[in-house]
Design a protein around this motif. Structure first.
Motif, PDB file in Angstrom:
ATOM      1  N   GLY A  30      -3.211 -11.066  -0.541  1.00  0.00           N
ATOM      2  CA  GLY A  30      -3.278 -10.087  -1.613  1.00  0.00           C
ATOM      3  C   GLY A  30      -4.397  -9.073  -1.491  1.00  0.00           C
ATOM      4  N   TYR A  31      -5.132  -9.081  -0.394  1.00  0.00           N
ATOM      5  CA  TYR A  31      -6.195  -8.088  -0.205  1.00  0.00           C
ATOM      6  C   TYR A  31      -5.588  -6.732   0.161  1.00  0.00           C
ATOM      7  CZ  TYR A  31      -9.626 -11.849  -0.323  1.00  0.00           C
ATOM      8  OH  TYR A  31     -10.400 -12.910  -0.711  1.00  0.00           O
ATOM      9  N   SER A  32      -6.260  -5.687  -0.249  1.00  0.00           N
ATOM     10  CA  SER A  32      -5.785  -4.329  -0.010  1.00  0.00           C
ATOM     11  C   SER A  32      -6.157  -3.894   1.403  1.00  0.00           C
ATOM     12  CB  SER A  32      -6.390  -3.364  -1.035  1.00  0.00           C
ATOM     13  OG  SER A  32      -5.883  -2.066  -0.847  1.00  0.00           O
ATOM     14  N   VAL A  33      -5.232  -4.152   2.321  1.00  0.00           N
ATOM     15  CA  VAL A  33      -5.423  -3.804   3.730  1.00  0.00           C
ATOM     16  C   VAL A  33      -4.486  -2.645   4.053  1.00  0.00           C
ATOM     17  CG1 VAL A  33      -5.222  -4.614   6.118  1.00  0.00           C
ATOM     18  CG2 VAL A  33      -6.012  -6.175   4.322  1.00  0.00           C
ATOM     19  N   PRO A  34      -4.976  -1.563   4.665  1.00  0.00           N
ATOM     20  CA  PRO A  34      -4.087  -0.447   5.024  1.00  0.00           C
ATOM     21  C   PRO A  34      -2.924  -0.923   5.894  1.00  0.00           C
ATOM     22  CG  PRO A  34      -6.380   0.193   5.292  1.00  0.00           C
ATOM     23  CD  PRO A  34      -6.379  -1.275   5.012  1.00  0.00           C
ATOM     24  N   ASP A  35      -1.753  -0.286   5.729  1.00  0.00           N
ATOM     25  CA  ASP A  35      -0.552  -0.681   6.460  1.00  0.00           C
ATOM     26  C   ASP A  35      -0.816  -0.650   7.969  1.00  0.00           C
ATOM     27  OD1 ASP A  35       0.574  -0.818   4.007  1.00  0.00           O
ATOM     28  OD2 ASP A  35       1.836   0.973   4.217  1.00  0.00           O
ATOM     29  N   PHE A  36      -0.182  -1.584   8.690  1.00  0.00           N
ATOM     30  CA  PHE A  36      -0.394  -1.654  10.132  1.00  0.00           C
ATOM     31  C   PHE A  36       0.790  -2.344  10.807  1.00  0.00           C
ATOM     32  CE2 PHE A  36      -1.979  -5.578   8.343  1.00  0.00           C
ATOM     33  CZ  PHE A  36      -1.607  -6.564   9.234  1.00  0.00           C
ATOM     34  N   ILE A  37       0.855  -2.185  12.109  1.00  0.00           N
ATOM     35  CA  ILE A  37       1.775  -2.967  12.944  1.00  0.00           C
ATOM     36  C   ILE A  37       0.963  -3.552  14.091  1.00  0.00           C
ATOM     37  CG2 ILE A  37       3.771  -1.549  12.337  1.00  0.00           C
ATOM     38  CD1 ILE A  37       2.466  -1.382  15.902  1.00  0.00           C
ATOM     39  N   VAL A  38       1.520  -4.587  14.703  1.00  0.00           N
ATOM     40  CA  VAL A  38       0.866  -5.230  15.842  1.00  0.00           C
ATOM     41  C   VAL A  38       1.817  -5.207  17.030  1.00  0.00           C
ATOM     42  CG1 VAL A  38      -0.251  -7.305  16.710  1.00  0.00           C
ATOM     43  CG2 VAL A  38      -0.314  -6.789  14.250  1.00  0.00           C
ATOM     44  N   LEU A  39       1.292  -4.699  18.156  1.00  0.00           N
ATOM     45  CA  LEU A  39       1.999  -4.868  19.421  1.00  0.00           C
ATOM     46  C   LEU A  39       1.490  -6.171  20.013  1.00  0.00           C
ATOM     47  CD1 LEU A  39       1.718  -1.227  20.798  1.00  0.00           C
ATOM     48  CD2 LEU A  39       3.702  -2.283  19.707  1.00  0.00           C
ATOM     49  N   PRO A  40       2.303  -7.233  20.002  1.00  0.00           N
ATOM     50  CA  PRO A  40       1.800  -8.569  20.362  1.00  0.00           C
ATOM     51  C   PRO A  40       1.480  -8.684  21.850  1.00  0.00           C
ATOM     52  CG  PRO A  40       4.168  -8.618  20.064  1.00  0.00           C
ATOM     53  CD  PRO A  40       3.733  -7.248  19.648  1.00  0.00           C
ATOM     54  N   VAL A  41       0.855  -9.801  22.194  1.00  0.00           N
ATOM     55  CA  VAL A  41       0.484 -10.062  23.585  1.00  0.00           C
ATOM     56  C   VAL A  41       1.704  -9.968  24.491  1.00  0.00           C
ATOM     57  CG1 VAL A  41      -0.330 -11.858  25.170  1.00  0.00           C
ATOM     58  CG2 VAL A  41      -1.526 -11.473  22.995  1.00  0.00           C
ATOM     59  N   SER A  42       2.839 -10.487  24.014  1.00  0.00           N
ATOM     60  CA  SER A  42       4.061 -10.493  24.828  1.00  0.00           C
ATOM     61  C   SER A  42       4.568  -9.085  25.119  1.00  0.00           C
ATOM     62  CB  SER A  42       5.167 -11.299  24.131  1.00  0.00           C
ATOM     63  OG  SER A  42       5.421 -10.754  22.840  1.00  0.00           O
ATOM     64  N   PHE A  43       4.179  -8.107  24.283  1.00  0.00           N
ATOM     65  CA  PHE A  43       4.589  -6.715  24.501  1.00  0.00           C
ATOM     66  C   PHE A  43       4.066  -6.193  25.840  1.00  0.00           C
ATOM     67  CE2 PHE A  43       3.768  -2.148  24.195  1.00  0.00           C
ATOM     68  CZ  PHE A  43       4.964  -1.650  23.693  1.00  0.00           C
ATOM     69  N   ILE A  61       7.334   2.230  15.658  1.00  0.00           N
ATOM     70  CA  ILE A  61       5.984   2.209  15.070  1.00  0.00           C
ATOM     71  C   ILE A  61       5.903   3.179  13.898  1.00  0.00           C
ATOM     72  CG2 ILE A  61       3.550   2.769  15.485  1.00  0.00           C
ATOM     73  CD1 ILE A  61       3.983   1.818  18.394  1.00  0.00           C
ATOM     74  N   LEU A  62       6.397   4.396  14.099  1.00  0.00           N
ATOM     75  CA  LEU A  62       6.301   5.422  13.066  1.00  0.00           C
ATOM     76  C   LEU A  62       7.182   5.090  11.866  1.00  0.00           C
ATOM     77  CD1 LEU A  62       6.200   8.648  15.283  1.00  0.00           C
ATOM     78  CD2 LEU A  62       4.302   7.469  14.172  1.00  0.00           C
ATOM     79  N   GLU A  63       8.331   4.462  12.108  1.00  0.00           N
ATOM     80  CA  GLU A  63       9.199   4.048  10.992  1.00  0.00           C
ATOM     81  C   GLU A  63       8.524   2.979  10.140  1.00  0.00           C
ATOM     82  OE1 GLU A  63      12.815   2.830  12.850  1.00  0.00           O
ATOM     83  OE2 GLU A  63      13.653   4.877  12.925  1.00  0.00           O
ATOM     84  N   ALA A  64       7.708   2.127  10.782  1.00  0.00           N
ATOM     85  CA  ALA A  64       7.009   1.072  10.047  1.00  0.00           C
ATOM     86  C   ALA A  64       5.804   1.601   9.280  1.00  0.00           C
ATOM     87  CB  ALA A  64       6.559  -0.028  11.010  1.00  0.00           C
ATOM     88  N   LEU A  65       5.339   2.791   9.660  1.00  0.00           N
ATOM     89  CA  LEU A  65       4.164   3.379   9.008  1.00  0.00           C
ATOM     90  C   LEU A  65       4.493   4.790   8.542  1.00  0.00           C
ATOM     91  CD1 LEU A  65       1.489   2.242  11.641  1.00  0.00           C
ATOM     92  CD2 LEU A  65       1.960   1.172   9.415  1.00  0.00           C
ATOM     93  N   PRO A  66       5.389   4.919   7.541  1.00  0.00           N
ATOM     94  CA  PRO A  66       5.809   6.259   7.096  1.00  0.00           C
ATOM     95  C   PRO A  66       4.704   6.954   6.296  1.00  0.00           C
ATOM     96  CG  PRO A  66       6.730   4.574   5.676  1.00  0.00           C
ATOM     97  CD  PRO A  66       6.036   3.839   6.789  1.00  0.00           C
ATOM     98  N   ASN A  67       4.863   8.239   6.128  1.00  0.00           N
ATOM     99  CA  ASN A  67       3.944   9.044   5.304  1.00  0.00           C
ATOM    100  C   ASN A  67       2.496   8.959   5.792  1.00  0.00           C
ATOM    101  OD1 ASN A  67       6.177   9.606   3.556  1.00  0.00           O
ATOM    102  ND2 ASN A  67       5.844   7.606   2.580  1.00  0.00           N
ATOM    103  N   THR A  68       2.356   8.827   7.095  1.00  0.00           N
ATOM    104  CA  THR A  68       1.002   8.742   7.670  1.00  0.00           C
ATOM    105  C   THR A  68       0.886   9.782   8.774  1.00  0.00           C
ATOM    106  OG1 THR A  68       0.951   6.364   7.243  1.00  0.00           O
ATOM    107  CG2 THR A  68      -0.669   7.236   8.792  1.00  0.00           C
ATOM    108  N   SER A  69      -0.190  10.583   8.732  1.00  0.00           N
ATOM    109  CA  SER A  69      -0.355  11.637   9.737  1.00  0.00           C
ATOM    110  C   SER A  69      -1.370  11.255  10.814  1.00  0.00           C
ATOM    111  CB  SER A  69      -0.801  12.944   9.067  1.00  0.00           C
ATOM    112  OG  SER A  69      -2.040  12.750   8.382  1.00  0.00           O
ATOM    113  N   GLN A  70      -2.286  10.348  10.481  1.00  0.00           N
ATOM    114  CA  GLN A  70      -3.284   9.916  11.459  1.00  0.00           C
ATOM    115  C   GLN A  70      -3.381   8.397  11.466  1.00  0.00           C
ATOM    116  OE1 GLN A  70      -6.909  12.147  10.488  1.00  0.00           O
ATOM    117  NE2 GLN A  70      -6.488  13.460  12.251  1.00  0.00           N
ATOM    118  N   PHE A  71      -3.751   7.868  12.634  1.00  0.00           N
ATOM    119  CA  PHE A  71      -3.704   6.426  12.831  1.00  0.00           C
ATOM    120  C   PHE A  71      -4.991   5.927  13.491  1.00  0.00           C
ATOM    121  CE2 PHE A  71       0.443   8.296  12.890  1.00  0.00           C
ATOM    122  CZ  PHE A  71       1.253   7.453  12.150  1.00  0.00           C
TER     123      PHE A  71
END
Length: 819
Positions: A30-43, A61-71
Motif C-alpha cells: 500500500g505504499y505510494s510507489v511510482p508506476d514501474f515495470i521490471v525487465l526480469p533476469v530471464s529477459f 513497456i509504454l503501454e504499461a506506463l501510460p501518460n508518462t513523458s519521462q522515465f
C-alpha cells in the motif's frame, strides 16, 4: 516478458533483482510507489544485443506506463539492496529518459554490472549473485526529494532517524551537486536540523510523514531501512527502500576518527604494508615515550588497547583514533591542558565528544604523578643532549645497513635485517618523541601568553617563532638552485636539461663527472625527501632520479635563487619580542617565564621539523628493504610484480618466509586488495568519522556537500603577508613544476613539497595546524601561509583570482575562473 507493478503474485528475487523485489512488496503493502515495470533476469538470458531486445519490448513497456513523458531506468541486481550489502550507488541509474531513448538506457544500465569497481565491491563484500534485472519507472515532477535512514548508521543509535532533503529531484542530492538540509528526528520530533538555504526544504508535516514511513518500514522489514523519497507538493512517494548494511553495533563504544593532520604525512590512499608498519611503530614508540615520561609499566600495560589502536585504515586512508590519543595523553599529568595543546598540534577543528574516565586518585597515584613530573622536568633539562645522542645513534645504526643490497639477500636474511633495524630504531626513538611532546606544550603555552597579553595582535606567536635559521628542511631549496646552476654551465647539459627528456638528460649527465658527482651527492643526502615520503610505496628520487630532473628543470627555467633568510622576518620577530616584553614590564616572574617558554618553543618547534629528516631516512631504509623483499618474492613466483609487496602486511611477509602460504594464496590476496583499493578510490571520507567499534569493512561516505556562492574563507593564519594572485590547485606535488608566483593550494603538504615553495607567491591548505610542515617552513621562508581552510579544494577552481591575508587567515575570491 515484463513484470508490471500491478503484479499480485510476487516473483522470486532471483528473477526481479533486489530493488525491484522490494518495490513490488512496497506496492502490494500500500505504499505510494511510482508506476514501474521490471525487465526480469530471464529477459537478458542469452541476449547478444540488449538494446535490440529492449526495442522489441518498448511498446509493451509504454503501454504499461501510460501518460508518462519521462522515465527513470534503474538497476536491480539479484544481490542489490539485500540485507548483507546494498551496492548503493555502484550500478548505473538514468533519470529523465525520453520514451525513444529507453532501449539505449536499458542497455547502458545493464552493462554497468560489468564495471571494474563492481568487481572490487563484490570481492570486498563477499561473493554475490550479480545477475541483473532492469526497472523502468515513471518519473514524477518532484518538488522535494531526499534520502533517509531509519537508524543513525555511523553511531548505531536506533532512536535517531536521519533525513537529507533538497528541492527538485534526488539525483542532485546523491551526486552532491546541491547542498542538502539535514534533519535528525527522534520520536517524530526534530531534534537537530541544518538548513542549507534561507528556508527549510521540508515542512514539519513532511518531516513527520518521512519519519512515520521509516517507522513502519523498519517494522515491515524487521530491519532498519535506507529510503529514497520524493514529494510532489504534499503528495509523498517512496522511490526505494533497502536495508542499512553498514550500521555500527550499538553495544560497542563509539570511536572518533580524524585525519585533519595525519593527511599531511599520508595523503590519499595508503597501502596495507605501510599501514601495518606505521600501526606497529606508533604503538611501540608511544609506549616508549610514556615510559620515558614516567608512566609506570603497569599503567602502560593496562592501556595496551589504546596504544595498539592509535591509527585506523578507513577506505584505504589513515586516520587517528582520537579515543586512543586522548586516553594515552590522560596518563600524563596536566591532561586537560595537554589535550587542548594536542588538538591544536594535530589540527583537530572540533573537540570530539570523548569522555576519558580518570577515576579517583589514591595515594599511589599521587606518587606516580610526582614521579612523572620529575621525569618530565628531567627530560626538559636533557632534551638537547638527547637530540645529539639520538643523531649519533641513528647514524651509527643507519650506516650498518646503508650499503647492503637487499635484492641480493634471501627473504629470511632481509626480514632479519628489517626486524633488527626496526628494533634498534624503536628503542632509540626517544628524542623525537620527547621533542614533539614539548613542542606541543611550549608552543601551546606561548600561544596562550600571546593571546592573553596581546589580544589585538593575533599574529604575535607566528612572528616570535619565525626566522629560526636552523630548519634543515630548507636545505633542499638552498642546494637545488645551486645544482641547477651548475648543470646549466655546460651547453650540452643545459640543452639536455631544458629540452630533452629526463632519461635523455641522465644519459648526457653520465659524461660529466663533476656534475654527475654533485647530482649523486644530492640524491645520497636528500633522495628520500620526496612527496608522500612516509608511504613505503612512494617512488622517491633515490629509486627514480628522473623525478629530480623534473624539479631541476623547473628551477633552471625559472632562474630560482638559493633560499636565504629574510631580514624583514627578523625585524618582525624582534618587534614581537620587544612588544611582549613591554607588556610584561614590571612583572619579573612573568617576564622570566615568558623568556623561558619562548626559548623552549623556538627550540622544540624547529627541531620538530629537523628531526623529521631522520624519520625520512629511517622510512627510506625500510622502503629499500621492502623493495628488496618484493624482488625476492617476484623471483620466487609469489608476486606478479615486485611492487605488489606493498599490498601485503608485515606479518604476512614473515608467514611467507615460514612457508605458511602458497604463491597462489599470496597472489589472491594481492588481487583482492587491488580490487578493494580500486573501490576505495571512489569512496572518499570526511576528515571526521564516528563509528561503533573498529571498522574492518567498507565505511560508506556520508553525503558530501557542494559549496556554492562562497566568496570568503577563514583559516588559521600561519605566516603574515597579503598576496593578490591566481590560485593553482595541486592535488599532487607532481601536478606542477613551477608556480611562477601563483598561490599554491592543496589539501596538505609534507616535507617533500618544500621544493615547490620558492615558486609560490603564497601557500594555502585545506588541512593543518600551526605546527604543520607548511606552517613551520613558510614562516621560515617568509611566504604568506594559511592552513585549515575547510572546503578549500571544493570551493576554489584552478585559475581563480584570490586575495589571501596570512595575518588574518582570510581568503577572498576576487574573480572566478571560467574553467
Amino acid at each position: 516478458m515484463i513484470i508490471k507493478h500491478t503484479c499480485r503474485d510476487t516473483p522470486y528475487v532471483t528473477e526481479t533483482g533486489g530493488k525491484a523485489y522490494n518495490l513490488l512488496l512496497l506496492r502490494q503493502a500500500g505504499y505510494s510507489v511510482p508506476d514501474f515495470i521490471v525487465l526480469p533476469v530471464s529477459f537478458f538470458d542469452e541476449v547478444s544485443d540488449v538494446k535490440h531486445n529492449a526495442e522489441q519490448a518498448l511498446i509493451e513497456i509504454l503501454e504499461a506506463l501510460p501518460n508518462t513523458s519521462q522515465f527513470a531506468v534503474r538497476s536491480s541486481a539479484v544481490a542489490e539492496d539485500s540485507s548483507n550489502f546494498s551496492y548503493a550507488g555502484q550500478f548505473k541509474t538514468l533519470l529523465c529518459v525520453e520514451a525513444k531513448n529507453i532501449p539505449a538506457a536499458i542497455a547502458e544500465v545493464y552493462a554497468s554490472v560489468n564495471a571494474q569497481h563492481i568487481a572490487a565491491y563484490q570481492s570486498h563484500s563477499g561473493k554475490a549473485d550479480l545477475k541483473m534485472a532492469v526497472i523502468v519507472q515513471a518519473m514524477i515532477p518532484a518538488t522535494q526529494a531526499g534520502v533517509a535512514f531509519g537508524i543513525d548508521p555511523l553511531s548505531g543509535n536506533e532512536k535517531d532517524f536521519l533525513i537529507n532533503a533538497i528541492e527538485g529531484i534526488g539525483e542532485d542530492l546523491v551526486n552532491g551537486s546541491k547542498n542538502a538540509d539535514a534533519y535528525t528526528v527522534q520520536a517524530g520530533s526534530i531534534a537537530q536540523q541544518q538548513i542549507a538555504g534561507d528556508t527549510s526544504v521540508l515542512s514539519i508535516q513532511q518531516i513527520k510523514v518521512v519519519s512515520s514511513t521509516l517507522t513502519t518500514l523498519n517494522e515491515f522489514y524487521k530491519h532498519h531501512q535506507d529510503i529514497e523519497f520524493a514529494f510532489v507538493d504534499d503528495k509523498f512517494y517512496l522511490l526505494q527502500s533497502r536495508p542499512v548494511t553498514t550500521t555500527a553495533q550499538p553495544n560497542e563504544a563509539a570511536i572518533t576518527w580524524d585525519n585533519s593532520n595525519i593527511i599531511e604525512s599520508y595523503p590519499g590512499l595508503t597501502l596495507p604494508l605501510t599501514f601495518s608498519f606505521i600501526e606497529k611503530m606508533y604503538a611501540a614508540v608511544y609506549r616508549q615515550m610514556s615510559s620515558v615520561m614516567g608512566i609506570t609499566v603497569g599503567k602502560i600495560k593496562a592501556n595496551d588497547a589504546a596504544f595498539d589502536n592509535m591509527l585506523g585504515l578507513l577506505n584505504g586512508r589513515v586516520y587517528y583514533n582520537l579515543n586512543s590519543w586522548y586516553k594515552v595523553l590522560s596518563l600524563l599529568p596536566g591532561y586537560k591542558m595537554n589535550a587542548s595543546f594536542m588538538e591544536k598540534m594535530m589540527g583537530v577543528k572540533d573537540k570530539p565528544d570523548i569522555n576519558i574516565e580518570t577515576g579517583e586518585a589514591g595515594i599511589r597515584d599521587y606518587f606516580d604523578i610526582a614521579y612523572a613530573v620529575t621525569c618530565i622536568i628531567r627530560n626538559v633539562a636533557t632534551a638537547r643532549k638527547q637530540k645529539d645522542l639520538f643523531i649519533s645513534d641513528f647514524n651509527s645504526i643507519y650506516n650498518q645497513f646503508v650499503n647492503k643490497d637487499f635484492a641480493r639477500s634471501t627473504l629470511k636474511e632481509t626480514l632479519a635485517y628489517y626486524h633488527r633495524f626496526e628494533q634498534l630504531m624503536v628503542t632509540k626513538w626517544k628524542a623525537p618523541l620527547v621533542n614533539d611532546f614539548f613542542a606541543m606544550v611550549y608552543f601551546g603555552s606561548l600561544q596562550k601568553m600571546c593571546v592573553k597579553h596581546m589580544p589585538d595582535e593575533p599574529n604575535t606567536t607566528n612572528h616570535l617563532i619565525a626566522s629560526s635559521k636552523d630548519i634543515i628542511t630548507t636545505e633542499p631549496i638552498r642546494r637545488l638552485p645551486l645544482l641547477a646552476k651548475l648543470l646549466t654551465q655546460k651547453p650540452e647539459l643545459d640543452e639536455a636539461l631544458r629540452s630533452g627528456s629526463s632519461e635523455e638528460f641522465l644519459q648526457v649527465l653520465a659524461r660529466y663527472k663533476e656534475e654527475q658527482a654533485a647530482f649523486n651527492e644530492y640524491i645520497k643526502d636528500w633522495g628520500e625527501r620526496s612527496i608522500a615520503e612516509l608511504k613505503l610505496e612512494t617512488i622517491t628520487y633515490l629509486q627514480q632520479p628522473e623525478l629530480l630532473v623534473d624539479i631541476l628543470r623547473s628551477y633552471a627555467t625559472s632562474g630560482a635563487q638559493p633560499f636565504e633568510a629574510n631580514t624583514s622576518i627578523d625585524a618582525e620577530r624582534h618587534k614581537a619580542e620587544v612588544q611582549m616584553l613591554q607588556q610584561l614590564k614590571g612583572h619579573a616572574v612573568k617576564k622570566g617565564l615568558f623568556n623561558h617558554v619562548l626559548k623552549q618553543a623556538r627550540y622544540f618547534v624547529s627541531n620538530r621539523e629537523n628531526l623529521r629528516y631522520y624519520r625520512t631516512k629511517g622510512f627510506g631504509m625500510v622502503r629499500r628493504m621492502m623493495l628488496g623483499i618484493g624482488e625476492q618474492l617476484y623471483k620466487q613466483g609469489y608476486l606478479q610484480h615486485p611492487r605488489d609487496v606493498f599490498y601485503l602486511h608485515l606479518k604476512e611477509l614473515d608467514e611467507v618466509a615460514e612457508e605458511q602460504f602458497t604463491s597462489a594464496d599470496i597472489q589472491n590476496k594481492v588481487a583482492q586488495r587491488k580490487q578493494d583499493y580500486q573501490l576505495y578510490q571512489s569512496l572518499p571520507l570526511p576528515e571526521r568519522v564516528i563509528t561503533k567499534g573498529k571498522v574492518d569493512k567498507i565505511v560508506l561516505p556520508q553525503t558530501t556537500s557542494t559549496f556554492t556562492n562562497i566568496k570568503e574563507l577563514q583559516g588559521i593564519p600561519c605566516s603574515a603577508g597579503v598576496v593578490h594572485a591566481k590560485v593553482r590547485l595541486l592535488y599532487d606535488a607532481t601536478d606542477m613544476n613551477n608556480l611562477n608566483g601563483d598561490i599554491m593550494a592543496t589539501y596538505a603538504t609534507d616535507p617533500g613539497w618544500v621544493v615547490l615553495f620558492p615558486g609560490a607567491g603564497g601557500i594555502i591548505t585545506e588541512r593543518g595546524s600551526l605546527l604543520s610542515h607548511a606552517a613551520i617552513v613558510s614562516r621560515e621562508m617568509g611566504i604568506p601561509c594559511i592552513v585549515g581552510l575547510t572546503g578549500l579544494m571544493d570551493i576554489l577552481k584552478d585559475g581563480d583570482e584570490i586575495l589571501m591575508d596570512g595575518a588574518t587567515g582570510i581568503v577572498q575570491i576576487i574573480q572566478q575562473s571560467e574553467q
